[in-house]
Design an enzyme around this catalytic site. Structure first.
Site, short mmCIF file in Angstrom:
data_model
loop_
_atom_site.label_atom_id
_atom_site.label_comp_id
_atom_site.label_asym_id
_atom_site.label_seq_id
_atom_site.Cartn_x
_atom_site.Cartn_y
_atom_site.Cartn_z
N PRO A 128 -6.11 -38.86 -41.54
CA PRO A 128 -5.04 -38.95 -42.53
C PRO A 128 -4.56 -40.40 -42.66
O PRO A 128 -4.48 -41.12 -41.66
CB PRO A 128 -3.94 -38.04 -41.97
CG PRO A 128 -4.27 -37.85 -40.53
CD PRO A 128 -5.75 -38.07 -40.37
N ALA A 182 -0.49 -42.13 -41.39
CA ALA A 182 -0.03 -40.99 -40.61
C ALA A 182 0.01 -41.28 -39.11
O ALA A 182 0.18 -40.38 -38.31
CB ALA A 182 -0.95 -39.80 -40.88
N GLY A 183 -0.17 -42.54 -38.72
CA GLY A 183 -0.06 -42.88 -37.31
C GLY A 183 -1.30 -42.61 -36.50
O GLY A 183 -1.26 -42.61 -35.27
N GLY A 219 -4.22 -44.41 -36.96
CA GLY A 219 -5.07 -45.59 -36.91
C GLY A 219 -6.18 -45.60 -37.94
O GLY A 219 -7.25 -46.18 -37.68
N ALA A 233 -7.50 -49.18 -38.84
CA ALA A 233 -8.30 -49.83 -37.80
C ALA A 233 -9.64 -49.12 -37.64
O ALA A 233 -10.68 -49.78 -37.42
CB ALA A 233 -7.54 -49.82 -36.47
N ALA A 234 -9.66 -47.79 -37.78
CA ALA A 234 -10.92 -47.05 -37.63
C ALA A 234 -11.89 -47.43 -38.75
O ALA A 234 -13.08 -47.63 -38.50
CB ALA A 234 -10.65 -45.54 -37.63
N ASP A 290 -4.03 -50.63 -31.84
CA ASP A 290 -4.88 -49.72 -32.63
C ASP A 290 -6.34 -50.16 -32.60
O ASP A 290 -7.24 -49.37 -32.28
CB ASP A 290 -4.41 -49.69 -34.09
CG ASP A 290 -3.23 -48.76 -34.31
OD1 ASP A 290 -2.56 -48.45 -33.32
OD2 ASP A 290 -2.99 -48.36 -35.46
O1 PMV Z 1 1.65 -46.31 -37.17
P1 PMV Z 1 0.57 -46.74 -36.26
O2 PMV Z 1 -0.16 -45.65 -35.66
O3 PMV Z 1 -0.30 -47.81 -36.84
O4 PMV Z 1 1.26 -47.38 -34.98
C1 PMV Z 1 2.06 -48.49 -35.04
C2 PMV Z 1 2.45 -48.86 -33.65
C3 PMV Z 1 3.51 -49.95 -33.61
O5 PMV Z 1 3.75 -50.18 -32.22
C4 PMV Z 1 4.77 -49.48 -34.27
C5 PMV Z 1 3.03 -51.23 -34.27
C6 PMV Z 1 1.94 -51.96 -33.52
O6 PMV Z 1 1.32 -52.84 -34.14
O7 PMV Z 1 1.73 -51.72 -32.33
#
Ligand code: PMV
Length: 318
Positions: A101, A104-105, A107, A110-111, A152
């Site tokens: 997704p 949605a947290g 990654g 990055a993937a 990530d």
């Molecule tokens: O939203 P995500 O899964 O990309 O996570 C971000 C994590 C943070 O700590 C908020 C930002 C980071 O670059 O580490």
């Protein structure tokens, strides 16, 4: 002409998000149930230097040169060419598919970067080592949000649980007892960049309070590392609950995430918290494998738009 394909997993942050941007440690694990895939083929009819990209998940079908110079794909190709010393690329078609997704947290950005870097470098006959994949994916992360911690791209490149601290040698976590996580989507898209910027402004205004919160999150992350290494996953649950409370104090949760976290806690999980930037995106719950299905149903009933159950497996002793 053969096709060159590479995949990369998603990830969730178990402990330490946001604090990790401020040099505290964080723990993240790969999630293999969802992944990004990049496939490169030679474009026999294309002109030299033309890269055609098809990425249906983000409704993109365009040549690389038609995208703005600061588009993450341009940033990525620029970094890759510089690293490999390639001035002109052969004509190629790049197809990107991802079951992760977006926003949605998990990654997804990055993937996708890691999968593209591996597939394109292999296509060019110069497959990149992991350290370089990680470094170039980090440069691309900066195009997504300006101050990424680097967690990530690191956990996704190595596809192993990591204990991560900015500027410190990377530590792979030794998982001696498997543990099961439920990842539940709130269904609310969240921009990591805007939540990270919001935290930065708050930190500038209330530096002492935020530094103290980051210290407390850092202490929890250090404790969590010990529990993972000692094979005490149950003890992690309480730490997840505490980490969530601190993320609420940072101001990065939202009513929907809080509702899912509370639902999970009331259903009897070992612990639960938001994961990633917050403001939407996902939450994670630590559960026992035999209870995962019941807990996942409770989360779906409470409004989660989808759930993934994943078991973090033991890692071999090095
Ligand atoms: O939203 P995500 O899964 O990309 O996570 C971000 C994590 C943070 O700590 C908020 C930002 C980071 O670059 O580490």
């Amino acid at each position: 002409m053969p096709a060159f394909t590479a995949t990369a997993p998603g990830k969730v942050i178990l402990f330490g998000e946001h604090a990790v941007v401020y040099n505290r440690p964080a723990i993240a694990v790969p999630v293999t149930q969802a992944q990004a895939r990049a496939t490169v083929t030679a474009d026999l009819r294309g002109s030299l230097g033309r890269v055609w990209i098809d990425a249906p998940a983000i409704k993109l079908s365009a040549s690389l040169e038609s995208l703005s110079p600061d588009h993450p794909f341009n940033v990525l190709f620029h970094a890759l060419r510089a690293k490999l010393g390639v001035t002109t690329l052969p004509a190629m078609r790049l197809r990107i598919a991802s079951s992760l997704p977006v926003a949605a947290g998990m990654g997804s950005g990055a993937a996708v970067s890691v999968a593209i870097l591996r597939a394109v470098s292999a296509f060019l006959g110069q497959p990149l080592e992991d350290t370089l994949v990680c470094e170039l994916a980090f440069q691309t992360e900066k195009a997504y949000h300006s101050t990424p911690s680097g967690i990530d791209n690191t956990v996704i490149t190595y596809a192993r649980p990591v204990f991560f601290r900015r500027g410190q040698p990377l530590e792979f976590l030794q998982v001696v007892q498997p543990f099961t996580l439920i990842i539940a989507q709130s269904g609310i898209a969240s921009s990591t960049a805007s939540v990270v910027n919001r935290v930065r402004r708050a930190w500038e205004q209330e530096t002492e309070r935020y530094e103290m919160l980051f210290d407390r999150i850092g202490a929890i992350t250090n404790l969590a590392r010990q529990h993972i290494v000692l094979g005490q996953p149950a003890a992690l649950g309480q730490l997840m609950n505490e980490n969530h409370s601190l993320l609420c104090e940072l101001g990065v949760s939202c009513p929907e995430l809080d509702h899912l976290v509370q639902t999970a806690q009331q259903a009897g999980v070992l612990g639960a918290k938001l994961s990633g930037a917050g403001g939407g995106g996902n939450m994670i719950a630590l559960t026992l494998l035999e209870q995962a299905e019941a807990h996942a149903s409770a989360l779906l009933q409470a409004g989660a738009t989808s759930v993934i159950v994943t078991t973090v497996q033991t890692t071999p002793i090095e």
